[in-house]
Design a protein around this motif. Sequence first.
Motif, PDB file in Angstrom:
ATOM      1  N   UNK A   1       1.146   0.142  -7.003  1.00 15.26           N
ATOM      2  CA  UNK A   1      -0.268   0.238  -7.348  1.00 15.26           C
ATOM      3  C   UNK A   1      -1.099   0.884  -6.237  1.00 15.26           C
ATOM      4  N   UNK A   2      -0.435   1.293  -5.157  1.00 19.24           N
ATOM      5  CA  UNK A   2      -1.087   2.047  -4.087  1.00 19.24           C
ATOM      6  C   UNK A   2      -0.619   3.500  -4.064  1.00 19.24           C
ATOM      7  N   UNK A   3       0.150   3.895  -5.070  1.00 18.98           N
ATOM      8  CA  UNK A   3       0.661   5.267  -5.138  1.00 18.98           C
ATOM      9  C   UNK A   3      -0.423   6.217  -5.624  1.00 18.98           C
ATOM     10  N   UNK A   4      -0.209   7.506  -5.393  1.00 22.41           N
ATOM     11  CA  UNK A   4      -1.165   8.515  -5.866  1.00 22.41           C
ATOM     12  C   UNK A   4      -1.345   8.442  -7.378  1.00 22.41           C
ATOM     13  N   UNK A   5      -0.249   8.181  -8.088  1.00 24.19           N
ATOM     14  CA  UNK A   5      -0.312   8.061  -9.545  1.00 24.19           C
ATOM     15  C   UNK A   5      -1.242   6.922  -9.951  1.00 24.19           C
ATOM     16  N   UNK A   6      -1.060   5.734  -9.360  1.00 23.67           N
ATOM     17  CA  UNK A   6      -1.881   4.578  -9.719  1.00 23.67           C
ATOM     18  C   UNK A   6      -3.339   4.773  -9.311  1.00 23.67           C
ATOM     19  N   UNK A   7      -3.563   5.386  -8.156  1.00 23.43           N
ATOM     20  CA  UNK A   7      -4.931   5.660  -7.698  1.00 23.43           C
ATOM     21  C   UNK A   7      -5.648   6.559  -8.697  1.00 23.43           C
ATOM     22  N   UNK A   8      -4.931   7.566  -9.200  1.00 26.00           N
ATOM     23  CA  UNK A   8      -5.512   8.486 -10.190  1.00 26.00           C
ATOM     24  C   UNK A   8      -5.861   7.759 -11.479  1.00 26.00           C
TER      25      UNK A   8
ATOM     26  N   UNK B   1       1.956   9.021   4.499  1.00 22.37           N
ATOM     27  CA  UNK B   1       2.256   7.634   4.141  1.00 22.37           C
ATOM     28  C   UNK B   1       2.095   7.415   2.632  1.00 22.37           C
ATOM     29  N   UNK B   2       0.970   7.881   2.076  1.00 25.90           N
ATOM     30  CA  UNK B   2       0.724   7.714   0.647  1.00 25.90           C
ATOM     31  C   UNK B   2       1.732   8.501  -0.184  1.00 25.90           C
ATOM     32  N   UNK B   3       2.052   9.716   0.274  1.00 26.42           N
ATOM     33  CA  UNK B   3       3.021  10.547  -0.447  1.00 26.42           C
ATOM     34  C   UNK B   3       4.397   9.893  -0.452  1.00 26.42           C
ATOM     35  N   UNK B   4       4.777   9.306   0.675  1.00 29.36           N
ATOM     36  CA  UNK B   4       6.083   8.649   0.778  1.00 29.36           C
ATOM     37  C   UNK B   4       6.150   7.451  -0.165  1.00 29.36           C
ATOM     38  N   UNK B   5       5.086   6.661  -0.200  1.00 29.00           N
ATOM     39  CA  UNK B   5       5.026   5.531  -1.128  1.00 29.00           C
ATOM     40  C   UNK B   5       5.158   6.028  -2.567  1.00 29.00           C
ATOM     41  N   UNK B   6       4.390   7.068  -2.889  1.00 30.82           N
ATOM     42  CA  UNK B   6       4.400   7.603  -4.248  1.00 30.82           C
ATOM     43  C   UNK B   6       5.785   8.088  -4.660  1.00 30.82           C
ATOM     44  N   UNK B   7       6.457   8.784  -3.770  1.00 34.52           N
ATOM     45  CA  UNK B   7       7.790   9.308  -4.074  1.00 34.52           C
ATOM     46  C   UNK B   7       8.800   8.182  -4.291  1.00 34.52           C
ATOM     47  N   UNK B   8       8.708   7.134  -3.463  1.00 36.36           N
ATOM     48  CA  UNK B   8       9.689   6.050  -3.547  1.00 36.36           C
ATOM     49  C   UNK B   8       9.490   5.194  -4.789  1.00 36.36           C
ATOM     50  N   UNK B   9       8.239   4.841  -5.108  1.00 34.29           N
ATOM     51  CA  UNK B   9       8.008   3.896  -6.224  1.00 34.29           C
ATOM     52  C   UNK B   9       8.055   4.568  -7.587  1.00 34.29           C
TER      53      UNK B   9
END
Length: 445
Positions: A135-142, A423-431
Motif C-alpha cells: 500500500x506504499x507502492x507507486x501503484x497504490x499511491x496512484x 526506495x519507492x521504485x524498489x518497493x513497487x517492483x517487489x510487491x
Amino acid sequence: MKVYPKYKSSGVELLGEIPSDWVARRLASFGRFSKGSGISKADLIEEGIPTILYGDIYTKYNLKAENIFNFISQELASNSKLIDKGDLLFTGSGETREDIGKCVTYNGDIKVYAGGDIIIFSPKTNNHLFLAYSLSSNYAITVKAMNSRGDIIVHIYASSLRNIYLPIPSLAEQQQIVNFLDYKTGECDRFISNRQKQIELLNEQKAAIINKAVTKGINPNAKMKPSGIEWIGDIPEHWELWKLKNLLQAKLKYGANEAAEIDDPNLPRYIRITDFDDDGRLRDDTFKSLPFDVAKEYFLKDGDILFARSGATVGKTMIFENYFGNACFAGYLIMARCNPNKILSRFLYYYTKTPSYENWKTMIFIENTIQNIGADKYSLLPIAVPSVEDQQSIIDFIKKETSKVETLISKYQKQIELMQEYRTALISQAVTGKIDVRDWKPPTK
C-alpha cells in the motif's frame, strides 16, 4: 535483478501483469475496516495512555509505527479505538493527493489508541508488513490519489480503500519479500538519515552567518550600544531601532479570502502558505490561480515580503522576487512592502531568519496564548537597521558566504530525492512481482 519465469494478466489495468501463481484481490476481502476517534492535539498530555494521531503518520513514521510520541488520559482512552499489533493505519485527510492515505502498520507490543482521521484496517491472514509495503507502492499511491476528494483539504474514505486490488503471493513469499525490503529500505533510510543530519549542520552554519551579519554587522571592530530590548541585545553604534510599520511604503495588507479551485497558468498565480518552502522559494508543484478581476486587488510586486499569520506555519516568511507574470496572495498571509530608502527587502527577509525574530514571536505567543500574529502585531516588530548602503553590503556578504553552503545543501537534497525515488521504485517492483526475490539472501558480514 531477475524476473519471474511466467506472468499473467492481473485483470486490473493500472496493475498490469503479475506472476502466474499470484492473485489480485480487493483489500476488503482479507480484513475489516474501522475508524479512529476524535482525539486531537488539544487532548494530549505529557504522560498517560499511548496514542497515534494522523499527523504522526505523516511526520514520525515511515512504514512501521513502533515508538509512541503522544499520550492521552485514561478517561479519553476508554472511549477511543484501540489499535492491535498488525493493524494498518491510513491518513484520512491531508494536503495533497499524492500523500493522501499514507499507510503504516502498528508493529509495537503496547496498547495504543487511534486519533481522529485515522482509518484502521485489521488484516486476517496476510502478512501485515507485506500489505503495508504494497500500500506504499507507486501503484497504490496512484489509486489512492485517484479516489481522493477535496482541494484545500484532501480526504479519502474506507469505502475507496476497500476496493484497492493488491497482488498477493503465498505467505512464505510475502515474508521473503518483507525480508528483502526491510534490508534494502534500511540501507536507503540510513543513507537518507545521514544526509539529513549533514543538511541540518549546514543549515545551522548558514543560519549563524545570517544571524551575525544581520544583527551585528560585518565589521568586527564596530562599536556597540545597547538596543534597549533584552532579546535583541547590543547593536552597532550607528544602527537605529525601528518598528516595521515605519519602514514600509504602506500599511501591512491581508490577502484574498478565496478558495484555491482554479489551475490555469494563464491567470494570476494564487500564493498560499503551502506554496513556499522553508527557504522562501515558490514550489512548482502547488500552482493555483485566481480570476484577474479578483486577483488584481492583491497583486504582488518584486521585493514584497509575505508573513504567515496563523497555524503551524505562523511567522514563516517568503520574499517575492524574480517571478515572471502576475501573482496575488491568500488571506492567511500578510504582505509587507518595504520602503527602499529605509530597508531593503532582502535585509528584512534575512532578519526573519534570526533568533531575534524567533524570540519576538515567542513573546507574542506568550502574550496572546494562541499562535496567531495579525497585522497589528507585525507592524510593531522591532528591527535594528543600518544605512541602506550598509544593508546592501551585508546582503552581498551573506550571499557570498552562504553560496557554497547552499550548493552543498542542494546536492544533498537531490541525493535524498533520488534515494527516496529508488526506495519507492524498489518497493513497487517487489510487491507487484516485477522482480523475483525468492532466492535473495542478506549479505554475510
